[in-house]
Scaffold this motif. Structure first.
Motif, PDB file in Angstrom:
ATOM      1  N   ALA A  24      37.659  26.148  38.247  1.00 32.22           N
ATOM      2  CA  ALA A  24      36.675  27.326  38.041  1.00 32.22           C
ATOM      3  C   ALA A  24      36.705  27.549  36.373  1.00 32.22           C
ATOM      4  CB  ALA A  24      37.560  28.547  38.526  1.00 32.22           C
ATOM      5  N   ALA A  25      35.361  27.699  36.029  1.00 34.65           N
ATOM      6  CA  ALA A  25      35.195  28.170  34.622  1.00 34.65           C
ATOM      7  C   ALA A  25      35.472  29.552  34.586  1.00 34.65           C
ATOM      8  CB  ALA A  25      33.592  27.837  34.297  1.00 34.65           C
ATOM      9  N   ILE A  26      36.292  29.672  33.429  1.00 37.67           N
ATOM     10  CA  ILE A  26      36.603  31.037  33.095  1.00 37.67           C
ATOM     11  C   ILE A  26      35.922  31.644  31.631  1.00 37.67           C
ATOM     12  CG2 ILE A  26      38.570  32.546  32.466  1.00 37.67           C
ATOM     13  CD1 ILE A  26      40.145  30.636  34.450  1.00 37.67           C
ATOM     14  N   PRO A  27      35.161  32.475  31.548  1.00 38.36           N
ATOM     15  CA  PRO A  27      34.580  33.153  30.242  1.00 38.36           C
ATOM     16  C   PRO A  27      35.700  33.826  29.631  1.00 38.36           C
ATOM     17  CG  PRO A  27      33.796  34.680  32.220  1.00 38.36           C
ATOM     18  CD  PRO A  27      34.861  33.273  32.831  1.00 38.36           C
ATOM     19  N   PHE A  28      35.347  33.727  28.121  1.00 47.87           N
ATOM     20  CA  PHE A  28      36.246  34.748  27.549  1.00 47.87           C
ATOM     21  C   PHE A  28      35.800  35.932  27.468  1.00 47.87           C
ATOM     22  CE2 PHE A  28      36.621  30.220  25.627  1.00 47.87           C
ATOM     23  CZ  PHE A  28      37.957  30.009  25.452  1.00 47.87           C
ATOM     24  N   ASP A  29      36.138  36.666  28.390  1.00 47.11           N
ATOM     25  CA  ASP A  29      35.686  38.097  28.468  1.00 47.11           C
ATOM     26  C   ASP A  29      36.723  38.910  29.167  1.00 47.11           C
ATOM     27  OD1 ASP A  29      34.490  40.240  29.198  1.00 47.11           O
ATOM     28  OD2 ASP A  29      33.108  39.374  31.019  1.00 47.11           O
ATOM     29  N   PRO A  30      37.181  40.059  28.166  1.00 45.80           N
ATOM     30  CA  PRO A  30      38.275  40.946  28.483  1.00 45.80           C
ATOM     31  C   PRO A  30      38.070  41.417  29.825  1.00 45.80           C
ATOM     32  CG  PRO A  30      37.573  40.920  26.336  1.00 45.80           C
ATOM     33  CD  PRO A  30      36.688  40.341  26.885  1.00 45.80           C
ATOM     34  N   ALA A  31      37.185  41.884  30.384  1.00 39.02           N
ATOM     35  CA  ALA A  31      37.047  42.534  31.595  1.00 39.02           C
ATOM     36  C   ALA A  31      37.049  41.628  32.844  1.00 39.02           C
ATOM     37  CB  ALA A  31      35.551  43.222  31.605  1.00 39.02           C
ATOM     38  N   ASN A  32      36.891  40.248  32.505  1.00 41.34           N
ATOM     39  CA  ASN A  32      37.034  39.186  33.619  1.00 41.34           C
ATOM     40  C   ASN A  32      38.657  39.265  34.074  1.00 41.34           C
ATOM     41  OD1 ASN A  32      37.563  36.598  34.635  1.00 41.34           O
ATOM     42  ND2 ASN A  32      35.414  36.432  34.643  1.00 41.34           N
ATOM     43  N   THR A  33      39.022  39.240  35.362  1.00 40.62           N
ATOM     44  CA  THR A  33      40.136  39.170  35.869  1.00 40.62           C
ATOM     45  C   THR A  33      40.705  37.864  35.831  1.00 40.62           C
ATOM     46  OG1 THR A  33      39.416  39.040  38.217  1.00 40.62           O
ATOM     47  CG2 THR A  33      39.809  41.317  37.376  1.00 40.62           C
TER      48      THR A  33
END
Length: 64
Positions: A24-33
């Motif tokens: 899975a690709a995970i973005p550098f987004d503080p709102a992303n669990t």
């Protein structure tokens, strides 16, 4: 476990994360669990695998 991914774009180099268990690709987004779970994993003293070094432009093609 996670891995840093580096990609070349027309705008320069971009980094992202990949969760190795399911690619899975995970973005550098503080709102992303998933990113929040990654940050907690880091806080436990873990470290992601480093990004692969890009092949030189004159490297032979890899067989498919």
């Amino acid at each position: 476990m996670y891995k840093v991914i580096k990609s070349e774009t027309p705008w320069g180099q971009v980094s992202s994360l990949m969760r190795i268990a399911d690619n899975a690709a995970i973005p550098f987004d503080p709102a992303n669990t998933d990113y929040q779970k990654y940050l907690a994993w880091l806080a436990e003293g873990n470290a992601p695998l480093g990004a692969d070094e890009p092949l030189p432009a004159d490297a032979p093609e890899q067989p498919v």
